[in-house]
Design a protein around this motif. Structure first.
Motif, PDB file in Angstrom:
ATOM      1  N   MET A 195       7.109   3.964   1.467  1.00  0.00           N
ATOM      2  CA  MET A 195       7.286   5.581   1.839  1.00  0.00           C
ATOM      3  C   MET A 195       6.768   5.958   2.806  1.00  0.00           C
ATOM      4  SD  MET A 195       4.346   7.177  -0.835  1.00  0.00           S
ATOM      5  CE  MET A 195       4.541   6.241  -2.113  1.00  0.00           C
ATOM      6  N   SER A 200       1.042   2.299   6.722  1.00  0.00           N
ATOM      7  CA  SER A 200       1.728   2.926   7.820  1.00  0.00           C
ATOM      8  C   SER A 200       0.610   2.883   8.890  1.00  0.00           C
ATOM      9  CB  SER A 200       1.852   4.445   7.289  1.00  0.00           C
ATOM     10  OG  SER A 200       0.663   4.983   7.458  1.00  0.00           O
ATOM     11  N   TRP A 213       1.132  12.522  -1.540  1.00  0.00           N
ATOM     12  CA  TRP A 213       0.938  11.897  -2.995  1.00  0.00           C
ATOM     13  C   TRP A 213      -0.670  11.445  -3.107  1.00  0.00           C
ATOM     14  CZ3 TRP A 213       3.329  12.749  -7.018  1.00  0.00           C
ATOM     15  CH2 TRP A 213       4.738  12.714  -7.201  1.00  0.00           C
ATOM     16  N   ALA A 259       0.194   3.196   0.893  1.00  0.00           N
ATOM     17  CA  ALA A 259       1.201   3.240   1.599  1.00  0.00           C
ATOM     18  C   ALA A 259       0.668   3.939   3.128  1.00  0.00           C
ATOM     19  CB  ALA A 259       2.259   4.532   1.140  1.00  0.00           C
ATOM     20  N   ILE A 260      -0.365   4.685   2.950  1.00  0.00           N
ATOM     21  CA  ILE A 260      -1.010   5.253   4.223  1.00  0.00           C
ATOM     22  C   ILE A 260      -1.618   4.274   4.922  1.00  0.00           C
ATOM     23  CG2 ILE A 260      -3.114   6.379   5.240  1.00  0.00           C
ATOM     24  CD1 ILE A 260      -2.353   8.963   2.689  1.00  0.00           C
ATOM     25  N   GLY A 317      -0.133   6.443  -2.973  1.00  0.00           N
ATOM     26  CA  GLY A 317      -0.334   7.065  -1.675  1.00  0.00           C
ATOM     27  C   GLY A 317      -1.619   6.436  -0.756  1.00  0.00           C
ATOM     28  N   ALA A 327       3.442   9.825   1.828  1.00  0.00           N
ATOM     29  CA  ALA A 327       2.397   9.255   1.250  1.00  0.00           C
ATOM     30  C   ALA A 327       0.935  10.224   1.152  1.00  0.00           C
ATOM     31  CB  ALA A 327       2.058   7.594   2.082  1.00  0.00           C
ATOM     32  N   ARG A 365       4.849   8.177   6.086  1.00  0.00           N
ATOM     33  CA  ARG A 365       3.290   8.703   6.131  1.00  0.00           C
ATOM     34  C   ARG A 365       3.294  10.209   5.711  1.00  0.00           C
ATOM     35  NH1 ARG A 365       0.466   7.977  11.640  1.00  0.00           N
ATOM     36  NH2 ARG A 365       1.056   5.850  11.225  1.00  0.00           N
TER      37      ARG A 365
END
Length: 331
Positions: free
Chosen positions: A173, A39, A181, A35-36, A32, A178, A175
């Motif tokens: 993934m 993004s 998670w 991915a954040i 997570g 993300a 936002r």
């Protein structure tokens, strides 16, 4: 119904649940977080060198916070030192028995000098037997400085193929997913660490063993499971070269973040063995892998190879087993 279960059995169950929860939640938390960051436009290489690389130390951090809040700072110190010993002796040793690991020059130029510097600083702070709040803050303040140095150094050193491998660990993934998670992973990490620390303290009290020993053994091995899983899977998939860098990065993070927490939250008064036995073991095994890497790089001119092999793996595992034997013999 729980009243009929012996306390030691409940503690054992709590330790197992805590370990399982930490491994699962750390994976979701790191995914997570990465991915954040992606993004928001953070460079994939930077994410791979920071969030993903150091993310396997998330269990140690949460256990350290939980233990410190329960006035079990010695357990947290034991977790940091024991995890570093386990990362090199157990994780790297076991990985080398599966596959030889190539050594890049940038590891000897940048990561290893940083690890040795942090190890020496940590030893100087542990020598007095008390880790004060200002010493904890000092360790924590060094973390972003040294991370920035390593990121910039490796951006110049890594080949395109190595950059691609760093980016493979970053999940794709949206936002919102993300963030979800990230939140689930963080909450699960907190709950799992609470369960694990309770089980560990109860076990220590039941067997009249100091929390330090539990931190050095049971907790250290358990919180090193993510590193073991990541390194072994990397070796099995043929990504041998990322295992060494991840272990060195994790050890740096353990000393600067995990060990800093008890000093900041609840400064522990440590027995002399923390420095004389545990720190010196960590320093010794760190110097062994440094020497092994230096020898491999020097032999390249005549042999044409820059790989750590099974011989080094057996030496590291032997040192790890010897340390455990001495630990239990003297307690």
């Amino acid at each position: 119904m729980l009243d009929t279960i012996p306390p030691i059995a409940l503690a054992a169950i709590a330790v197992l649940i805590g370990f399982g929860g930490l491994v699962w939640s750390a994976d979701r938390f790191v995914a997570g977080s990465a991915a954040i960051a992606k993004s928001f436009g953070v460079a994939p290489l930077v994410i791979g060198l920071t969030i993903v690389s150091f993310g396997t130390s998330a269990p140690e951090v949460m256990v350290s916070i939980s233990a410190s809040l329960k006035d079990a700072g010695d357990l947290a110190i034991g977790n940091a030192l024991g995890s570093n010993i386990a990362n090199i002796g157990l994780v790297l040793g076991a990985t080398l028995l599966i596959a030889a690991i190539p050594v890049q020059k940038h590891i000897f130029r940048h990561e290893l000098p940083v690890l040795l510097l942090v190890t020496i600083i940590s030893g100087a702070l542990l020598y007095g037997g008390v880790l004060s709040p200002w010493e904890g803050w000092l360790l924590l303040a060094l973390l972003p400085v040294l991370m920035l140095y390593l990121v910039r150094a490796k951006q110049k050193e890594l080949s395109p193929a190595e950059i691609d491998q760093e980016q493979e660990d970053i999940p794709e993934m949206s936002r919102p997913r993300a963030i979800l998670w990230f939140a689930i992973g963080l909450i699960a990490l907190m709950i799992s660490s609470e369960i694990l620390v309770w089980g560990a303290k109860t076990t220590a009290e039941y067997f009249s063993v100091s929390p330090l020993i539990i931190g050095l053994t049971v907790i250290a091995v358990g919180t090193s499971l993510p590193e073991l899983a990541a390194s072994v899977m990397s070796a099995l998939k043929g990504h041998h070269d990322i295992a060494l860098g991840n272990i060195i990065g994790s050890n740096i993070f353990n000393l600067l973040a995990v060990m800093a927490v008890p000093g900041i939250i609840s400064p522990p008064i440590m027995e002399a063995a923390v420095f004389n036995r545990d720190y010196m073991t960590m320093l010794g095994i760190t110097l062994i892998i440094t020497a092994a890497i230096a020898i491999v790089l020097l032999r390249k001119n005549s042999k044409g190879t820059t790989q750590l092999g099974k011989g080094t793996g057996f030496v590291l595992l032997g040192c790890y087993v010897a340390y455990y034997a001495y630990l239990f013999y003297t307690n």
